[in-house]
Write a protein that holds these residues in place. Structure first.
Motif, mmCIF file in Angstrom:
data_model
loop_
_atom_site.group_PDB
_atom_site.id
_atom_site.type_symbol
_atom_site.label_atom_id
_atom_site.label_comp_id
_atom_site.label_asym_id
_atom_site.label_seq_id
_atom_site.Cartn_x
_atom_site.Cartn_y
_atom_site.Cartn_z
ATOM 1 N N ILE A 81 0.853 -1.184 0.000
ATOM 2 C CA ILE A 81 0.000 0.000 0.000
ATOM 3 C C ILE A 81 0.887 1.230 0.000
ATOM 4 O O ILE A 81 2.026 1.198 0.497
ATOM 5 C CB ILE A 81 -0.924 0.030 1.238
ATOM 6 C CG1 ILE A 81 -1.806 1.283 1.213
ATOM 7 C CG2 ILE A 81 -0.131 -0.035 2.536
ATOM 8 C CD1 ILE A 81 -2.867 1.305 2.294
ATOM 9 N N ARG A 82 0.385 2.314 -0.566
ATOM 10 C CA ARG A 82 1.039 3.610 -0.424
ATOM 11 C C ARG A 82 -0.029 4.647 -0.139
ATOM 12 O O ARG A 82 -1.101 4.625 -0.738
ATOM 13 C CB ARG A 82 1.830 3.987 -1.675
ATOM 14 C CG ARG A 82 2.888 5.040 -1.336
ATOM 15 C CD ARG A 82 3.860 5.258 -2.451
ATOM 16 N NE ARG A 82 5.027 5.979 -1.964
ATOM 17 C CZ ARG A 82 5.700 6.857 -2.688
ATOM 18 N NH1 ARG A 82 5.325 7.130 -3.908
ATOM 19 N NH2 ARG A 82 6.759 7.465 -2.186
ATOM 20 N N ILE A 83 0.270 5.531 0.798
ATOM 21 C CA ILE A 83 -0.705 6.493 1.305
ATOM 22 C C ILE A 83 -0.248 7.900 0.941
ATOM 23 O O ILE A 83 0.894 8.279 1.221
ATOM 24 C CB ILE A 83 -0.833 6.358 2.836
ATOM 25 C CG1 ILE A 83 -1.294 4.944 3.191
ATOM 26 C CG2 ILE A 83 -1.786 7.398 3.400
ATOM 27 C CD1 ILE A 83 -0.985 4.544 4.615
ATOM 28 N N PHE A 84 -1.144 8.662 0.328
ATOM 29 C CA PHE A 84 -0.851 10.042 -0.050
ATOM 30 C C PHE A 84 -1.723 10.963 0.795
ATOM 31 O O PHE A 84 -2.951 10.859 0.771
ATOM 32 C CB PHE A 84 -1.137 10.253 -1.538
ATOM 33 C CG PHE A 84 -0.251 9.439 -2.438
ATOM 34 C CD1 PHE A 84 0.882 9.988 -3.005
ATOM 35 C CD2 PHE A 84 -0.552 8.106 -2.704
ATOM 36 C CE1 PHE A 84 1.705 9.231 -3.832
ATOM 37 C CE2 PHE A 84 0.267 7.347 -3.524
ATOM 38 C CZ PHE A 84 1.398 7.907 -4.089
ATOM 39 N N THR A 85 -1.095 11.852 1.540
ATOM 40 C CA THR A 85 -1.835 12.711 2.460
ATOM 41 C C THR A 85 -1.207 14.099 2.525
ATOM 42 O O THR A 85 0.027 14.227 2.448
ATOM 43 C CB THR A 85 -1.864 12.101 3.876
ATOM 44 O OG1 THR A 85 -2.546 12.986 4.767
ATOM 45 C CG2 THR A 85 -0.464 11.838 4.403
ATOM 46 N N PRO A 86 -2.018 15.142 2.693
ATOM 47 C CA PRO A 86 -1.463 16.482 2.893
ATOM 48 C C PRO A 86 -1.085 16.746 4.347
ATOM 49 O O PRO A 86 -0.417 17.732 4.647
ATOM 50 C CB PRO A 86 -2.605 17.402 2.443
ATOM 51 C CG PRO A 86 -3.832 16.609 2.687
ATOM 52 C CD PRO A 86 -3.469 15.170 2.470
ATOM 53 N N ASP A 87 -1.520 15.875 5.266
ATOM 54 C CA ASP A 87 -1.277 16.107 6.695
ATOM 55 C C ASP A 87 -1.121 14.763 7.400
ATOM 56 O O ASP A 87 -2.099 14.111 7.758
ATOM 57 C CB ASP A 87 -2.439 16.894 7.299
ATOM 58 C CG ASP A 87 -2.146 17.397 8.708
ATOM 59 O OD1 ASP A 87 -1.306 16.788 9.396
ATOM 60 O OD2 ASP A 87 -2.774 18.390 9.119
ATOM 61 N N LYS A 88 0.122 14.352 7.605
ATOM 62 C CA LYS A 88 0.397 13.046 8.193
ATOM 63 C C LYS A 88 -0.116 12.935 9.627
ATOM 64 O O LYS A 88 -0.678 11.908 10.024
ATOM 65 C CB LYS A 88 1.903 12.774 8.161
ATOM 66 C CG LYS A 88 2.286 11.373 8.610
ATOM 67 C CD LYS A 88 3.785 11.234 8.795
ATOM 68 C CE LYS A 88 4.536 11.494 7.514
ATOM 69 N NZ LYS A 88 5.998 11.221 7.682
ATOM 70 N N GLU A 89 0.054 13.988 10.410
ATOM 71 C CA GLU A 89 -0.367 13.941 11.810
ATOM 72 C C GLU A 89 -1.887 13.838 11.932
ATOM 73 O O GLU A 89 -2.409 13.114 12.778
ATOM 74 C CB GLU A 89 0.150 15.175 12.561
ATOM 75 C CG GLU A 89 1.667 15.263 12.625
ATOM 76 C CD GLU A 89 2.282 14.004 13.212
ATOM 77 O OE1 GLU A 89 1.762 13.512 14.236
ATOM 78 O OE2 GLU A 89 3.278 13.504 12.647
#
Length: 348
Positions: free
Chosen positions: A272-280
């Motif tokens: 899996i790979r996760i794309f996010t603008p805000d990891k926290e």
């Protein structure tokens, strides 16, 4: 020109999530560089890049998004990227399709749910009309929904509302190699069976509108309940397993919780790979419980009771279904205990 970049995938995070160690699962995925921080506006391009890289390597891939708006946006971008790279057929065919509108039973009784352009599609037999029949909404009656079907007026009673879908028409460009997600169970004219949620790939579009799939089945012109299948919602991904999952995080708190986190990261056989603008924010959302109040109450009960102590771990892993079983089991146990005391009292 899109230039795919090498990335590292890992699928061990779901093992921690399955055992309830959600924080550890997030840390493990982050350690393996499976969590990528990018701007929201750049996210569709990043997803398209990675989808292309995996597609060129022959891997089955799906993007999981949290909202339908995001699903539509990613579907358009991924398809455009595949088209640019020549990975889809040259000729596009304009195909009329029907996109299901998610409605509750109560909403189906509301005339406002049948807006301009929307149609009713039977997903089960109603009276003499077969699944796949398209009807037009007329009005809401006390006993049900009045619809016009093939120049006939039909009352769909309230108890049969689960047999219909409300759909909005849309026109899709389809070419050889396109991915679709099917949205209705049906036996096709050729005898083949299709199921809701299936991801299928187009081989070619025939002149009569029928769509040949690479697995040999043919979607006849009467089956039009499908949408682009490059991106799906987390709900739509349940039960669907592919080689790789690309998770598109929109940082919407209500759209992510512990259950959805586990469902999403466990869909990929290889990674899996996760794309996010805000990891926290994503980590905080993933640790948030998605159980209903009943589940929480029964979880406390399971921890208090020696007899039902085993239920706590099952509750966290399997969710509301096992919660219901625990609830019924508790009442069954109490009923049996009361019954035993009653007969014991009668015999003494």
């Amino acid at each position: 020109m899109i230039r795919p970049q090498a990335v590292h995938f890992d699928s061990t995070g779901d093992k921690f999530a399955a055992s309830g160690r959600l924080y550890r699962s997030f840390l493990e995925l982050d350690r393996m560089r499976a969590v990528v921080v990018c701007r929201m506006n750049d996210q569709p391009d990043e997803l398209a890049n990675e989808y292309l890289r995996l597609d060129e390597q022959g891997h089955s891939t799906v993007v999981v998004s949290q909202t339908w708006t995001e699903v539509h946006r990613v579907n358009e971008r991924v398809r455009a990227a595949l088209k640019e790279e020549g990975l889809l057929g040259v000729e596009d065919h304009s195909i009329d399709a029907l996109e299901k509108v998610d409605l509750t039973a109560a909403e189906k009784r509301d005339a406002r749910s049948y807006g301009p352009g929307r149609v009713i599609v039977f997903n089960q037999r109603i009276q003499k009309f077969e699944p796949g029949t398209v009807a037009q909404f007329v009005e809401v009656l006390d006993k049900g929904i009045l619809a016009e079907v093939q120049d006939n007026l039909v009352v769909i009673q309230h108890r049969n509302l689960e047999r219909i879908n409300v759909c909005r028409p849309l026109t899709l460009p389809l070419a050889s190699g396109d991915r679709l997600q099917l949205k209705a169970n049906r036996r096709l004219q050729g005898g083949s069976i299709v199921t809701n949620g299936e991801l299928v790939t187009v081989r070619q579009v025939r002149g009569d509108g029928a769509i040949e799939l690479i697995d040999g089945r043919v979607l006849d012109a009467g089956y039009r309940e499908f949408v682009p299948g490059y991106a799906v919602t987390s709900y739509g991904s349940q039960g669907r397993t592919v080689d790789y999952v690309l998770f598109s995080d929109s940082t919407i708190k209500a759209a992510t919780n512990d259950q959805q986190w586990y469902v999403t990261i466990s869909r990929g056989r290889r990674g899996i790979r996760i794309f996010t603008p805000d990891k926290e924010q994503l980590r905080e959302n993933a640790l948030r419980s998605g159980q209903r109040r009943l589940a929480l109450e029964l979880s406390r009960f399971a921890r208090r009771s020696i007899r039902f102590r085993w239920a706590d771990s099952l509750l966290r892993r399997y969710g509301e279904r096992i919660t219901t079983m625990i609830h019924r089991g508790r009442h069954f146990h109490q009923f049996n205990h009361a019954l035993e005391r009653h007969y014991e009292h009668k015999t003494t």
